[in-house]
Design a protein around this motif. Structure first.
Motif, short mmCIF file in Angstrom:
data_model
loop_
_atom_site.label_atom_id
_atom_site.label_comp_id
_atom_site.label_asym_id
_atom_site.label_seq_id
_atom_site.Cartn_x
_atom_site.Cartn_y
_atom_site.Cartn_z
N GLU A 52 21.99 92.39 57.85
CA GLU A 52 21.86 92.50 59.30
C GLU A 52 21.25 91.21 59.86
O GLU A 52 20.51 90.49 59.16
N ALA A 53 21.54 90.93 61.11
CA ALA A 53 20.99 89.73 61.74
C ALA A 53 19.46 89.78 61.72
O ALA A 53 18.88 90.72 62.28
N PRO A 54 18.78 88.82 61.08
CA PRO A 54 17.32 88.85 61.00
C PRO A 54 16.68 88.27 62.26
O PRO A 54 15.95 87.26 62.22
N VAL A 55 16.95 88.89 63.38
CA VAL A 55 16.49 88.39 64.69
C VAL A 55 15.67 89.48 65.37
O VAL A 55 15.66 90.65 64.96
N GLY A 56 14.98 89.09 66.45
CA GLY A 56 14.19 90.06 67.20
C GLY A 56 13.14 90.69 66.32
O GLY A 56 12.36 90.00 65.66
N HIS A 57 13.12 92.02 66.28
CA HIS A 57 12.11 92.71 65.49
C HIS A 57 12.32 92.53 63.98
O HIS A 57 11.43 92.84 63.20
N ILE A 171 9.99 78.11 57.78
CA ILE A 171 9.11 79.16 58.28
C ILE A 171 9.84 80.48 58.49
O ILE A 171 9.24 81.55 58.48
N PHE A 172 11.16 80.43 58.64
CA PHE A 172 11.94 81.65 58.80
C PHE A 172 12.10 82.39 57.46
O PHE A 172 12.21 83.62 57.45
N GLY A 173 12.11 81.65 56.38
CA GLY A 173 12.32 82.28 55.08
C GLY A 173 11.07 82.40 54.23
O GLY A 173 10.98 83.28 53.36
N ASN A 284 9.21 86.82 69.82
CA ASN A 284 9.83 86.64 71.13
C ASN A 284 10.10 85.18 71.46
O ASN A 284 10.71 84.88 72.49
N VAL A 285 9.62 84.25 70.62
CA VAL A 285 9.88 82.84 70.86
C VAL A 285 11.32 82.53 70.45
O VAL A 285 11.74 82.89 69.35
N PRO A 286 12.11 81.87 71.31
CA PRO A 286 13.49 81.56 70.92
C PRO A 286 13.55 80.74 69.63
O PRO A 286 12.72 79.85 69.40
N ALA A 287 14.52 81.04 68.81
CA ALA A 287 14.66 80.34 67.54
C ALA A 287 14.81 78.84 67.74
O ALA A 287 14.27 78.03 66.97
N GLU A 288 15.52 78.44 68.78
CA GLU A 288 15.71 77.01 69.03
C GLU A 288 14.39 76.33 69.38
O GLU A 288 14.18 75.16 69.02
N THR A 289 13.48 77.06 70.03
CA THR A 289 12.16 76.49 70.33
C THR A 289 11.38 76.25 69.04
O THR A 289 10.72 75.22 68.87
N ILE A 290 11.47 77.20 68.13
CA ILE A 290 10.80 77.03 66.84
C ILE A 290 11.42 75.87 66.08
O ILE A 290 10.71 75.03 65.51
#
Length: 523
Positions: A52-57, A171-173, A284-290
């Motif tokens: 599943e998309a690992p986004v949001g919650h 940092i995402f993984g 809630n921070v946009p992925a592109e900002t990170i």
């Protein structure tokens, strides 16, 4: 200065290979119905969702299997997006992100790709060996969506099934977050485990044998293979062999560091105390900002560091190897002759280099190092030192200890072709062997010897995948420490299967490790 003409030639290796789409072919799997392409003897299914998309919650959460009963077929003719990337520097991005046509990046990235010989799925009584590829990038960047990792040539020429997977990095993984349980911090490893489980459950639909799965990785991907070997036992491993190319797993610090996660949180405006509120803020921070921050103001921080959770990764890897508390499967392990040259670009001050790696704590002086490499200038000494520190000595330790529990084949790769010399003194540099394995060399610049070596090296790797307890090439015996049995591959211009291997005693390769093993290798 880089040799820009050579770099331009080499970068063309990464340009997407265009093909004329032939007949569509559909497969029904746990991820639903997917339509790929059957062309020129190979079936390909690209961008198949396994998580599943690992986004949001679900950001900073273990991966959730993607399961679908949809009967309408999804498109599997295009590579999926890369996970969010954090590049070490612009040079590495230029080398490893297909700059002429870089892959799209998206936090929704848990996709894999399958290449299988045509007709495999219909051969019910003949199931083919399977290779799962973990890309490199130091667990900081990397993607399966590079044309360089296209499995067409390997699948077609060697009659195996090739699976390449995406997994989260940086940092995402590997967030190293105090908000998360330790065992939920190494998300990239959990992505890999989910992909291996997917292969185990679905590969038969492509004609593959789930009992004949090998895992292969380079650099950070080899670190990933090593970690999988360490966390599985002989009874529960979802693979039967491992290939570690230029990498292994040293001991991890028993105490996790949350410094990077805390600093990133504060910089992105999530300055609450560690806890659920701060984690919710970061989700809630946009992925592109990170991405912008970790590649910009926060680029100096340490990313991609697994934590010792005693589930997916451990602090006592060497002890586990010594005790045999690992997946007791055959391994193929080694590195290139010039694995350190890429990381030594621009470095010529030996004293500064040694200060940077903490050599003084181990009482290692410039005199000590120069005496180990007496015929080299300081730039070459630094490159050779990095080869040992990062690759040769860990391969030596792993091979020696793994030989007590299973079959080991150890090698060093020495082919240095002219069209791959993309920076000064590159030699057989870190990554250069992969184009030979995947067969995705630049046909317009490759010499006849390079073309022949690719065929030979594919055969060697595939031989191990098909029969991992058997020598993958003539004159290549199983590894026994202290014996004349490390395979030096393509060192003297020999590129054919019957002469590509010459064996040397491991002591000749490992002599500098007496010095470098004094360093603290814990990460």
């Amino acid at each position: 200065m880089l040799h820009m003409q050579g770099l331009t030639r080499w970068l063309s290796l990464l340009v997407t290979v265009t093909t004329t789409l032939a007949g569509p072919i559909t497969v029904n799997i746990t991820s639903g119905s997917w339509t790929g392409v059957d062309e020129d003897g190979v079936m390909s299914f690209k961008g198949v969702r396994f998580g599943e998309a690992p986004v949001g919650h679900l950001r900073f959460e273990p991966p959730v299997p993607f399961v679908s009963s949809a009967t309408k077929a999804s498109d599997a003719t295009r590579l999926g997006p890369s996970c969010i990337q954090k590049f070490i520097n612009g040079f590495h991005e230029m080398l490893f992100n297909n700059p002429q046509d870089p892959p799209e990046e998206d936090e929704d990235c848990l996709f894999l790709n399958v290449w299988a010989p045509s007709g495999s799925a219909s051969q019910e009584n003949i199931k083919k060996p399977v290779l799962i590829w973990f890309f490199g990038g130091g667990l900081v960047f990397g993607t399966a969506s590079l044309p360089a990792y296209d499995g067409t040539s390997l699948a077609k020429n060697q009659d195996i099934i090739v699976v390449t997977i995406n997994y989260r990095t940086n940092i995402f993984g590997f967030p190293s977050s105090p908000e998360l349980p330790l065992e939920a911090n190494n998300l990239g490893f959990l992505d890999q485990e989910l992909a291996m489980a997917w292969v185990k459950e679905n590969i038969v639909q492509f004609g593959g044998d789930p009992e004949q799965v090998s895992i292969m990785g380079q650099s950070g991907g080899a670190f990933s293979v090593a970690s999988a070997l360490l966390r599985h036992s002989a009874d529960d491993a979802p693979f039967r062999a491992g290939i570690l190319i230029s990498g292994a797993s040293p001991d991890l610090s028993p105490t996790p560091s949350f410094t990077t996660f805390n600093e990133v949180s504060t910089a992105l405006g999530c300055d609450q105390s560690p806890g659920d509120e701060r984690l919710a803020c970061l989700r809630n921070v946009p992925a592109e900002t990170i991405r912008t921050f970790i590649n910009g103001p926060g680029a100096h921080l340490s990313y991609g560091r697994p934590v010792a959770d005693n589930v997916t990764a451990f602090a006592n890897n060497m002890e586990r190897l010594q005790s045999g508390d690992v997946a007791q499967v055959p391994i193929y392990i080694g590195n290139t002759q010039d694995d350190g040259s890429l990381f030594a670009v621009g470095q010529s001050n030996l004293t500064a280099f040694l200060d940077g790696i903490g050599a003084s704590a181990a009482q290692i002086t410039p005199y000590d190092v120069r005496s180990v490499y007496p015929d080299l200038n300081d730039s070459a000494v630094i490159a050779a030192s990095l080869r040992e520190i990062m690759f040769t000595c860990s391969a030596s330790l792993w091979a020696a200890r793994y030989a007590d529990v299973s079959t080991v084949f150890r090698y060093e790769y020495g082919a240095a072709f002219a069209d791959l010399q993309v920076f000064p003194n590159a030699g057989a540099w870190h990554w250069t062997d992969l184009q030979e394995i995947f067969g995705n060399y630049n046909a317009s610049t490759a010499s006849p010897d390079e073309v022949e070596l690719s065929k030979t090296y594919q055969t060697i790797v595939a031989n191990f995948i098909k029969a991992p307890n058997t020598s993958p090439a003539p004159n290549w015996p199983k590894y026994v420490p202290g014996s004349q049995n490390v395979a030096r591959i393509a060192y003297k211009g020999n590129v054919e299967l019957n002469n590509v291997v010459e064996t040397v005693q491991n002591d000749l390769l490992d002599a500098p490790c007496a010095l470098w093993n004094r360093l603290d290798s814990t990460i």
